[in-house]
Design an enzyme around this catalytic site. Structure first.
Site, mmCIF file in Angstrom:
data_model
loop_
_atom_site.group_PDB
_atom_site.id
_atom_site.type_symbol
_atom_site.label_atom_id
_atom_site.label_comp_id
_atom_site.label_asym_id
_atom_site.label_seq_id
_atom_site.Cartn_x
_atom_site.Cartn_y
_atom_site.Cartn_z
ATOM 1 N N HIS A 56 115.639 68.162 29.032
ATOM 2 C CA HIS A 56 114.210 67.923 29.256
ATOM 3 C C HIS A 56 113.813 67.831 30.718
ATOM 4 O O HIS A 56 112.634 67.678 31.031
ATOM 5 C CB HIS A 56 113.764 66.642 28.537
HETATM 6 C C1 UD1 Z 1 109.824 61.005 31.220
HETATM 7 C C2 UD1 Z 1 110.475 60.464 32.502
HETATM 8 C C3 UD1 Z 1 111.935 60.867 32.529
HETATM 9 C C4 UD1 Z 1 112.653 60.482 31.262
HETATM 10 C C5 UD1 Z 1 111.909 61.082 30.087
HETATM 11 C C6 UD1 Z 1 112.548 60.771 28.756
HETATM 12 C C7 UD1 Z 1 109.011 60.345 34.482
HETATM 13 C C8 UD1 Z 1 108.727 60.967 35.776
HETATM 14 N N1 UD1 Z 1 109.840 61.047 33.672
HETATM 15 O O1 UD1 Z 1 109.855 62.419 31.312
HETATM 16 O O2 UD1 Z 1 112.560 60.221 33.618
HETATM 17 O O3 UD1 Z 1 113.981 60.958 31.300
HETATM 18 O O4 UD1 Z 1 110.576 60.563 30.107
HETATM 19 O O5 UD1 Z 1 111.873 61.433 27.750
HETATM 20 O O6 UD1 Z 1 108.500 59.289 34.197
HETATM 21 N N2 UD1 Z 1 104.968 64.346 25.488
HETATM 22 C C9 UD1 Z 1 104.687 64.319 24.154
HETATM 23 N N3 UD1 Z 1 104.714 63.105 23.518
HETATM 24 C C10 UD1 Z 1 105.018 61.957 24.153
HETATM 25 C C11 UD1 Z 1 105.281 62.010 25.529
HETATM 26 C C12 UD1 Z 1 105.271 63.210 26.187
HETATM 27 O O7 UD1 Z 1 104.419 65.331 23.540
HETATM 28 O O8 UD1 Z 1 105.042 60.900 23.499
HETATM 29 C C13 UD1 Z 1 104.975 65.653 26.176
HETATM 30 C C14 UD1 Z 1 103.677 65.958 26.855
HETATM 31 O O9 UD1 Z 1 103.446 67.326 26.754
HETATM 32 C C15 UD1 Z 1 103.963 65.620 28.306
HETATM 33 C C16 UD1 Z 1 105.435 65.962 28.430
HETATM 34 O O10 UD1 Z 1 105.999 65.648 27.165
HETATM 35 O O11 UD1 Z 1 103.172 66.307 29.196
HETATM 36 C C17 UD1 Z 1 106.142 65.185 29.501
HETATM 37 O O12 UD1 Z 1 105.960 63.776 29.320
HETATM 38 P P1 UD1 Z 1 106.072 62.801 30.577
HETATM 39 O O13 UD1 Z 1 105.949 61.385 30.171
HETATM 40 O O14 UD1 Z 1 105.186 63.287 31.662
HETATM 41 O O15 UD1 Z 1 107.535 63.062 31.126
HETATM 42 P P2 UD1 Z 1 108.918 63.307 30.388
HETATM 43 O O16 UD1 Z 1 109.301 64.730 30.626
HETATM 44 O O17 UD1 Z 1 108.948 62.808 28.990
#
Ligand code: UD1
Length: 381
Positions: A210
């Site tokens: 991821h």
């Molecule tokens: C975040 C953390 C990362 C951690 C990861 C675990 C930061 C910078 N990154 O990354 O360190 O390893 O979490 O998962 O804080 N999304 C969903 N549902 C959710 C949450 C996210 O669909 O409940 C999707 C959305 O499209 C979103 C993308 O995932 O834009 C990324 O989510 P985000 O919280 O920005 O970062 P992660 O890649 O999950």
């Protein structure tokens, strides 16, 4: 006030909340969920698996760019501090919510406690590295999981008197919940797959991916998926897909790569399902930080699909090898592991299931000192 935001925070806070509740005298905790992760699979399921209490407050920030997400957490967290006036704010890990809440608290003169401090990948292109460095600079009490973290902090000018080596709360959760882990075969059946796929003579591999550096650009993601497809000819793979990765596979038109007979695609897994899948795997291929630690604790070989790790002890003492994204390096390591030449490793110092108790004990004393210092303008660095 304890803060969680994203999936890897939940397994870290669970043992801490238990330790605070059973500490004598009791250390009352107020749980804030920033809502950075909000899906049933990324948040609620983990709360249930870890028996976490319902958050006292959910800031419901959701997904956005780094700037907007961090800013929204800060904006919504500030009035919570004003209303509840906690004696300290405890943050875990390295996600955007960690830094955002630490920053708000520090500017209000509220002591910041950072659990899992001092880890460094020395790669500033990782958003988590920025979050780690900045959180540690403004934290008042820093709890570390491995001794190398103390050196990193010393190099950055963080006073040694602020740093305490307590071990790894992630491993507290793993040991606590291991007896209730769900069997890998049950997880596959639950999702409508034939569990016999796991009975390959080579066992099976578990995959998670991821990191933006691996999944946000089409050529890199295509190459990685193509390597995984090749690995799947040697042993079947179970791939738990993060929503970011799933979205990008669709966006870049790469679905064919994972549409292979020996690649089982699952949605993000609950904690107990993941523990079961991990414990029985022949090899784990991942870019996660937490899985590098969990595989080391379980003695399962781990190939980290990144160029660096912020958790060097998992390589020096554990079962982890940092292999990057190079096809031949990955395939060579898989060959070694399947031939029984994988790293055996040992469990690092203080990864013993009691890190959270050590945190509660130290914190109880430290907060007492802080209270005795009332009248001084700075918290007790
Ligand atoms: C975040 C953390 C990362 C951690 C990861 C675990 C930061 C910078 N990154 O990354 O360190 O390893 O979490 O998962 O804080 N999304 C969903 N549902 C959710 C949450 C996210 O669909 O409940 C999707 C959305 O499209 C979103 C993308 O995932 O834009 C990324 O989510 P985000 O919280 O920005 O970062 P992660 O890649 O999950």
């Amino acid at each position: 006030m304890c803060v969680v935001g994203a999936r890897p925070n939940f397994m870290k806070i669970a043992p801490i909340l238990r330790a605070l509740a059973t500490h004598s005298p009791r250390l009352p905790a107020f749980l804030v969920h920033t809502g950075q992760h909000y899906d049933q699979e990324m948040s609620e399921q983990l709360f249930a698996d870890l028996s976490l209490p319902k958050p006292d407050v959910n800031l419901e920030v959701g997904s956005a760019s780094h700037a907007i997400q961090t800013a929204e957490v800060m904006r919504r967290f500030e009035p919570i501090l004003d209303t509840h006036q906690p004696s300290s704010v405890l943050v875990v890990g390295d996600v955007n919510s960690t830094l955002a809440c630490a920053l708000v608290a520090a500017k209000k003169g509220i002591p910041v406690i950072h659990v899992e401090a001092g880890l460094r990948s020395f790669d500033r292109r990782m958003p988590e590295e920025i979050n780690r460095v900045l959180t540690d600079q403004i934290a008042d009490r820093l709890y570390i999981t491995e001794r190398s973290a103390a050196l990193n902090l010393e190099r950055e000018g963080v006073g040694a008197q602020r740093v305490v080596f307590v071990g790894n709360v992630m491993i507290d959760s793993l040991l606590f919940h291991r007896p209730s882990a769900r069997r890998a075969s049950a997880t596959l059946s639950h999702h409508g797959f034939d569990p016999n796929v796991l009975l390959d003579p080579n066992g099976y591999g578990l995959v998670t991916l991821h990191r933006p550096s691996n999944v946000d650009t089409a050529p890199v993601l295509r190459e990685l998926l193509s390597v995984l497809r090749e690995v799947s000819t040697r042993l079947p793979l179970v791939f738990a897909l993060h929503p970011r990765t799933r979205a990008n596979i669709e966006r870049f038109g790469l679905s064919d790569f994972i549409d292979a007979r020996r690649i089982v695609i699952l949605p993000p897994q609950g904690y107990l399902e993941m523990l079961g899948l991990l414990a029985d795997a022949a090899v784990v291929l991942t870019d996660s930080g937490g899985l590098q630690e969990e595989t080391t604790a379980l003695g399962v070989p781990c190939l980290t699909l990144r160029d660096s790790t912020e958790r060097p002890i998992t390589v020096e003492q554990g079962t982890n090898a940092v292999v990057g994204t190079d096809r031949s390096a990955i395939l060579a390591c898989v060959t070694d592991i399947l031939a029984g030449r994988g790293k055996r490793g040992r469990v690092p110092e203080l990864w013993d299931g009691h890190a959270a108790q050590r945190i509660a004990a130290d914190l109880g004393q430290w907060l007492q000192t802080a209270a005795a210092d009332v009248g001084e303008s700075c918290p007790p660095h």
